[in-house]
Design a protein around this motif. Sequence first.
Motif, PDB file in Angstrom:
ATOM      1  N   ALA A  50      -7.307   4.526  16.086  1.00  0.00           N
ATOM      2  CA  ALA A  50      -7.912   3.960  15.088  1.00  0.00           C
ATOM      3  C   ALA A  50      -7.184   3.886  13.466  1.00  0.00           C
ATOM      4  O   ALA A  50      -6.825   2.894  13.239  1.00  0.00           O
ATOM      5  CB  ALA A  50      -9.444   4.171  14.966  1.00  0.00           C
ATOM      6  N   LEU A  51      -6.734   5.177  13.375  1.00  0.00           N
ATOM      7  CA  LEU A  51      -5.837   5.287  12.263  1.00  0.00           C
ATOM      8  C   LEU A  51      -4.610   4.458  12.081  1.00  0.00           C
ATOM      9  O   LEU A  51      -4.122   3.935  11.029  1.00  0.00           O
ATOM     10  CB  LEU A  51      -5.613   6.820  11.884  1.00  0.00           C
ATOM     11  CG  LEU A  51      -7.097   7.808  11.503  1.00  0.00           C
ATOM     12  CD1 LEU A  51      -6.496   9.020  11.240  1.00  0.00           C
ATOM     13  CD2 LEU A  51      -7.606   7.164  10.371  1.00  0.00           C
ATOM     14  N   ALA A  52      -3.923   4.749  13.068  1.00  0.00           N
ATOM     15  CA  ALA A  52      -2.637   3.842  13.401  1.00  0.00           C
ATOM     16  C   ALA A  52      -2.712   2.504  13.378  1.00  0.00           C
ATOM     17  O   ALA A  52      -2.233   1.891  12.825  1.00  0.00           O
ATOM     18  CB  ALA A  52      -2.186   4.418  14.863  1.00  0.00           C
ATOM     19  N   ALA A  53      -4.165   2.007  13.996  1.00  0.00           N
ATOM     20  CA  ALA A  53      -4.193   0.396  14.156  1.00  0.00           C
ATOM     21  C   ALA A  53      -4.792   0.161  12.785  1.00  0.00           C
ATOM     22  O   ALA A  53      -4.037  -1.131  12.416  1.00  0.00           O
ATOM     23  CB  ALA A  53      -5.302   0.240  15.077  1.00  0.00           C
ATOM     24  N   LEU A  54      -5.252   0.868  11.906  1.00  0.00           N
ATOM     25  CA  LEU A  54      -5.686   0.314  10.564  1.00  0.00           C
ATOM     26  C   LEU A  54      -4.338   0.378   9.627  1.00  0.00           C
ATOM     27  O   LEU A  54      -4.274  -0.492   8.895  1.00  0.00           O
ATOM     28  CB  LEU A  54      -6.643   1.361  10.028  1.00  0.00           C
ATOM     29  CG  LEU A  54      -7.167   0.842   8.432  1.00  0.00           C
ATOM     30  CD1 LEU A  54      -7.559  -0.614   8.380  1.00  0.00           C
ATOM     31  CD2 LEU A  54      -8.196   1.916   8.071  1.00  0.00           C
ATOM     32  N   THR A  55      -3.547   1.255   9.763  1.00  0.00           N
ATOM     33  CA  THR A  55      -2.188   1.410   9.321  1.00  0.00           C
ATOM     34  C   THR A  55      -1.424   0.184   9.496  1.00  0.00           C
ATOM     35  O   THR A  55      -0.718  -0.596   8.739  1.00  0.00           O
ATOM     36  CB  THR A  55      -1.214   2.417   9.874  1.00  0.00           C
ATOM     37  OG1 THR A  55      -1.773   3.736   9.244  1.00  0.00           O
ATOM     38  CG2 THR A  55       0.163   2.486   8.698  1.00  0.00           C
ATOM     39  N   LEU A  56      -1.328  -0.335  10.832  1.00  0.00           N
ATOM     40  CA  LEU A  56      -0.645  -1.703  11.006  1.00  0.00           C
ATOM     41  C   LEU A  56      -1.438  -3.038  10.483  1.00  0.00           C
ATOM     42  O   LEU A  56      -0.742  -3.852  10.088  1.00  0.00           O
ATOM     43  CB  LEU A  56      -0.822  -1.955  12.951  1.00  0.00           C
ATOM     44  CG  LEU A  56       0.145  -0.717  13.542  1.00  0.00           C
ATOM     45  CD1 LEU A  56      -0.273  -1.265  14.907  1.00  0.00           C
ATOM     46  CD2 LEU A  56       1.657  -1.241  13.110  1.00  0.00           C
ATOM     47  N   VAL A  57      -2.629  -2.897  10.594  1.00  0.00           N
ATOM     48  CA  VAL A  57      -3.314  -4.189   9.906  1.00  0.00           C
ATOM     49  C   VAL A  57      -3.179  -4.160   8.510  1.00  0.00           C
ATOM     50  O   VAL A  57      -2.872  -5.107   7.939  1.00  0.00           O
ATOM     51  CB  VAL A  57      -4.767  -3.681  10.074  1.00  0.00           C
ATOM     52  CG1 VAL A  57      -5.781  -4.736   9.153  1.00  0.00           C
ATOM     53  CG2 VAL A  57      -5.269  -3.947  11.604  1.00  0.00           C
ATOM     54  N   LEU A  58      -3.025  -2.932   7.700  1.00  0.00           N
ATOM     55  CA  LEU A  58      -2.659  -2.975   6.338  1.00  0.00           C
ATOM     56  C   LEU A  58      -1.179  -3.429   6.045  1.00  0.00           C
ATOM     57  O   LEU A  58      -1.024  -4.231   5.125  1.00  0.00           O
ATOM     58  CB  LEU A  58      -2.949  -1.539   5.588  1.00  0.00           C
ATOM     59  CG  LEU A  58      -4.180  -1.171   5.501  1.00  0.00           C
ATOM     60  CD1 LEU A  58      -4.449   0.560   5.223  1.00  0.00           C
ATOM     61  CD2 LEU A  58      -5.036  -1.859   4.560  1.00  0.00           C
ATOM     62  N   GLY A  59      -0.483  -3.076   7.041  1.00  0.00           N
ATOM     63  CA  GLY A  59       0.837  -3.810   6.832  1.00  0.00           C
ATOM     64  C   GLY A  59       0.879  -5.240   7.014  1.00  0.00           C
ATOM     65  O   GLY A  59       1.517  -5.942   6.354  1.00  0.00           O
ATOM     66  N   GLY A  60       0.345  -5.649   7.819  1.00  0.00           N
ATOM     67  CA  GLY A  60       0.091  -6.994   8.083  1.00  0.00           C
ATOM     68  C   GLY A  60      -0.481  -7.948   7.031  1.00  0.00           C
ATOM     69  O   GLY A  60       0.001  -9.019   6.281  1.00  0.00           O
ATOM     70  N   VAL A  61      -1.598  -7.252   6.298  1.00  0.00           N
ATOM     71  CA  VAL A  61      -2.208  -7.689   5.106  1.00  0.00           C
ATOM     72  C   VAL A  61      -1.281  -7.706   3.942  1.00  0.00           C
ATOM     73  O   VAL A  61      -1.103  -8.805   3.221  1.00  0.00           O
ATOM     74  CB  VAL A  61      -3.388  -6.889   4.769  1.00  0.00           C
ATOM     75  CG1 VAL A  61      -4.020  -7.465   3.363  1.00  0.00           C
ATOM     76  CG2 VAL A  61      -4.613  -6.986   5.719  1.00  0.00           C
ATOM     77  N   VAL A  62      -0.407  -6.760   3.784  1.00  0.00           N
ATOM     78  CA  VAL A  62       0.366  -6.544   2.634  1.00  0.00           C
ATOM     79  C   VAL A  62       1.648  -7.753   2.963  1.00  0.00           C
ATOM     80  O   VAL A  62       2.328  -8.505   2.067  1.00  0.00           O
ATOM     81  CB  VAL A  62       1.170  -5.456   2.415  1.00  0.00           C
ATOM     82  CG1 VAL A  62       2.223  -5.204   1.575  1.00  0.00           C
ATOM     83  CG2 VAL A  62      -0.068  -4.439   1.971  1.00  0.00           C
TER      84      VAL A  62
END
Length: 198
Positions: free
Chosen positions: A129-141
């Motif tokens: 879940a932590l890794a998935a959230l990092t990927l999501v934040l990268g996409g938002v940025v």
Amino acid sequence: TMKSILREQRRSSIVAAAVTILLGLMLVLVPNRSIRFLCGLLGTALLVTGLIYILGWFAKRRDGFPVWFLIPGLLLAALGLWLLSSPASVIVLIQFSFAAVLLFHGVIDLQGAVSLMREGWPRWWIDLALAALTLVLGGVVLFNPFGTMEALTILIGLSLVYDGISDLVLIHRLSRAFQEAERRWDVIETEGWSRDGE
């Protein structure tokens, strides 16, 4: 040995995570100054690198170094001057750079979570879940739905702080999983030696 290599890799990962957290805090606390500082730092580094290439060519041109060896130096120096002279025009470059960092770290963390899953480590899904959230934040940025640069800078900062903390958590859990696996192998080897000696 493999143990010393892993220990050294763990140290470098911890240092990288700490630097990521500090950079993130800087972007959150002073967003506008941070962008100007990063542009100046990056521009200076590129300009100095380009000048080193150029001076190196002038020092060795008598030895028959071709002219096209100058091209990397000229490009780096020009890019450095551009960053120093017009920092506002490189916001997109900074945005894409930080998005790439977050996405890269997300993929690395995802691999770590999969490793924990294969080892049967409890609550491996937390790391996933932590890794998935990092990927999501990268996409938002990367896509920047906010519009203003200050809001994007704060988001990048918060994302980097989260990325650094999640990296530290994953490093800790991977280290524990490795130590546990190492103890299991020691027990298996000890039992094997005992049987051989019987």
